[in-house]
Structures are given as structure tokens and as C-alpha cells.
Design a protein around this motif. Sequence first.
Motif, mmCIF file in Angstrom:
data_model
loop_
_atom_site.group_PDB
_atom_site.id
_atom_site.type_symbol
_atom_site.label_atom_id
_atom_site.label_comp_id
_atom_site.label_asym_id
_atom_site.label_seq_id
_atom_site.Cartn_x
_atom_site.Cartn_y
_atom_site.Cartn_z
ATOM 1 N N GLU A 42 29.936 -84.194 12.602
ATOM 2 C CA GLU A 42 29.045 -84.022 13.664
ATOM 3 C C GLU A 42 28.362 -85.303 13.530
ATOM 4 O OE1 GLU A 42 26.035 -81.608 10.857
ATOM 5 O OE2 GLU A 42 27.811 -80.784 12.111
ATOM 6 N N GLY A 43 27.958 -85.994 12.573
ATOM 7 C CA GLY A 43 27.415 -87.339 12.676
ATOM 8 C C GLY A 43 28.086 -88.355 12.878
ATOM 9 N N ARG A 44 29.290 -88.335 12.602
ATOM 10 C CA ARG A 44 30.452 -89.542 13.179
ATOM 11 C C ARG A 44 30.668 -89.368 14.585
ATOM 12 N NH1 ARG A 44 33.753 -92.124 9.580
ATOM 13 N NH2 ARG A 44 33.294 -91.634 6.976
ATOM 14 N N VAL A 45 30.649 -88.070 14.941
ATOM 15 C CA VAL A 45 31.020 -87.926 16.574
ATOM 16 C C VAL A 45 29.752 -88.289 17.329
ATOM 17 C CG1 VAL A 45 31.387 -85.869 18.160
ATOM 18 C CG2 VAL A 45 32.732 -85.879 16.071
ATOM 19 N N GLU A 46 28.444 -87.950 16.858
ATOM 20 C CA GLU A 46 27.617 -88.353 17.573
ATOM 21 C C GLU A 46 27.318 -89.653 17.858
ATOM 22 O OE1 GLU A 46 22.579 -87.787 17.670
ATOM 23 O OE2 GLU A 46 24.026 -86.479 16.393
ATOM 24 N N VAL A 48 29.666 -91.926 17.675
ATOM 25 C CA VAL A 48 30.707 -92.602 18.184
ATOM 26 C C VAL A 48 30.445 -92.365 19.964
ATOM 27 C CG1 VAL A 48 33.371 -92.111 19.180
ATOM 28 C CG2 VAL A 48 32.754 -92.531 16.859
ATOM 29 N N LEU A 49 30.079 -91.107 20.313
ATOM 30 C CA LEU A 49 29.628 -90.764 21.640
ATOM 31 C C LEU A 49 28.355 -91.793 21.867
ATOM 32 C CD1 LEU A 49 29.989 -87.145 21.711
ATOM 33 C CD2 LEU A 49 31.390 -88.757 22.656
ATOM 34 N N THR A 50 27.389 -91.748 21.310
ATOM 35 C CA THR A 50 26.238 -92.856 21.447
ATOM 36 C C THR A 50 26.899 -94.208 21.407
ATOM 37 O OG1 THR A 50 24.762 -91.446 20.434
ATOM 38 C CG2 THR A 50 23.916 -93.737 21.090
ATOM 39 N N CYS A 51 27.629 -94.596 20.865
ATOM 40 C CA CYS A 51 28.288 -96.114 20.924
ATOM 41 C C CYS A 51 29.068 -96.170 22.043
ATOM 42 C CB CYS A 51 29.148 -96.267 19.597
ATOM 43 S SG CYS A 51 30.241 -97.800 19.685
ATOM 44 N N MET A 52 29.832 -95.175 22.532
ATOM 45 C CA MET A 52 30.589 -95.341 23.747
ATOM 46 C C MET A 52 29.560 -95.129 25.283
ATOM 47 S SD MET A 52 33.890 -93.005 23.043
ATOM 48 C CE MET A 52 34.488 -93.046 24.827
ATOM 49 N N ASP A 53 28.490 -94.564 24.883
ATOM 50 C CA ASP A 53 27.399 -94.555 26.144
ATOM 51 C C ASP A 53 26.860 -95.921 26.310
ATOM 52 O OD1 ASP A 53 27.457 -91.814 26.438
ATOM 53 O OD2 ASP A 53 25.748 -91.393 25.590
ATOM 54 N N GLU A 54 26.850 -96.598 25.265
ATOM 55 C CA GLU A 54 26.247 -98.084 25.319
ATOM 56 C C GLU A 54 27.446 -99.160 25.593
ATOM 57 O OE1 GLU A 54 24.362 -98.752 21.607
ATOM 58 O OE2 GLU A 54 22.798 -97.228 22.104
ATOM 59 N N ASN A 55 28.790 -98.903 25.321
ATOM 60 C CA ASN A 55 29.804 -99.910 25.546
ATOM 61 C C ASN A 55 30.795 -99.351 26.468
ATOM 62 O OD1 ASN A 55 28.989 -101.982 23.258
ATOM 63 N ND2 ASN A 55 28.790 -99.903 22.168
ATOM 64 N N GLY A 56 30.655 -98.361 27.235
ATOM 65 C CA GLY A 56 31.617 -97.828 28.202
ATOM 66 C C GLY A 56 32.634 -96.846 27.758
ATOM 67 N N HIS A 57 32.825 -95.932 28.538
ATOM 68 C CA HIS A 57 33.833 -94.734 28.002
ATOM 69 C C HIS A 57 35.252 -94.892 28.278
ATOM 70 C CE1 HIS A 57 30.740 -91.662 26.810
ATOM 71 N NE2 HIS A 57 29.844 -92.517 27.679
ATOM 72 N N SER A 66 34.658 -95.758 16.514
ATOM 73 C CA SER A 66 35.193 -94.936 15.696
ATOM 74 C C SER A 66 35.176 -95.912 14.205
ATOM 75 C CB SER A 66 36.582 -94.271 15.484
ATOM 76 O OG SER A 66 36.390 -93.211 16.304
ATOM 77 N N CYS A 67 35.942 -97.118 14.574
ATOM 78 C CA CYS A 67 35.852 -98.275 13.511
ATOM 79 C C CYS A 67 34.639 -98.539 13.063
ATOM 80 C CB CYS A 67 36.434 -99.319 14.061
ATOM 81 S SG CYS A 67 36.484 -100.927 13.379
ATOM 82 N N VAL A 68 33.620 -99.090 13.950
ATOM 83 C CA VAL A 68 32.293 -99.157 13.567
ATOM 84 C C VAL A 68 31.552 -98.065 12.384
ATOM 85 C CG1 VAL A 68 29.814 -99.527 14.265
ATOM 86 C CG2 VAL A 68 31.542 -100.416 15.765
ATOM 87 N N ILE A 69 31.618 -96.743 12.917
ATOM 88 C CA ILE A 69 30.845 -95.582 12.012
ATOM 89 C C ILE A 69 31.850 -95.919 10.671
ATOM 90 C CG2 ILE A 69 32.332 -93.952 12.809
ATOM 91 C CD1 ILE A 69 28.734 -93.849 11.727
#
Length: 136
Positions: A42-46, A48-57, A66-69
Motif C-alpha cells: 500500500e505504501g508503494r502504490v500510494e 506511485v499514484l502520487t508520483c503519477m499525479d505530479e508527473n502525468g498519468h 515504480s522505479c523511483v520507489i
Amino acid sequence: MISRCRALLAFTWVALAAPLAAAQNDAPPRAAPASGYNYPTEGRVEYVLTCMDENGHDFANVYKCSCVIDRMAASLPYDDFVDQSTFSKYATLGGEGGAEFRVDHAKAQTKRFRALQTAAYKACGLGPQKSSTVAK
């Protein structure tokens, strides 16, 4: 009649399972799990989703975020990740409520987290961070 049904069911299962087993034997070996610290899913998914909110979906960002986390998990225990990301997230919080996040210890945690995150973003092909990405 029941034994015929069981026999037919068993035959069908074997007939369906055999090609799957053969395909698995021909498949390349799976990659070993990433080394480092184990973060809860859940921490990884959260993250990734936040990262995608900031960088585009777009689909590529699923892999980049996913690579970042994964990179962060390789060098930072999860409890430290939560602490540092929290300090980073609230570093700009104004007023009395934000005072706890502006002390020297908090500033040091924020600096370490942002440096680690910036290096992971660069290594994973993401542009500069727009804001602080965190997991709660």
C-alpha cells in the motif's frame, strides 16, 4: 455417475494444466526481488499514484514512478521513509502547526529525503520534481 464426473473433471484439469506447466518451463526465469528494504504494498502504490499525479498519468510513468520507489526502498528503511517524507511534505507548512517541521532535525530529514528522491527521479528518467511526493 459421480465417479465419471470426477474422472472427467480430473482429466479436464490435467488437459488444461499441462500446457500451462510447459509454458512456465519455457518462460525465462523471473527477476529476483529488488534488494533493499521491504515496503508495504500500500505504501508503494500510494507513492506511485502520487508520483503519477505530479508527473502525468501516462503508462510510462507507472514504470518510472515504480522505479523511483524501488530505488528509495533499496537505500532507506520504510520507517525512515515515512518520517523523512512527512517532514518533507510539511516543511513549508506555516504557522504554529508547522513549527515542528522547521526545526533543525526536521530540516535535515527533509534535505536527505529530497536528495534521495531527486537522485531516484533522475535515475528513473523523470524530470525535476514539481513538489514533494510522499506516502502516508
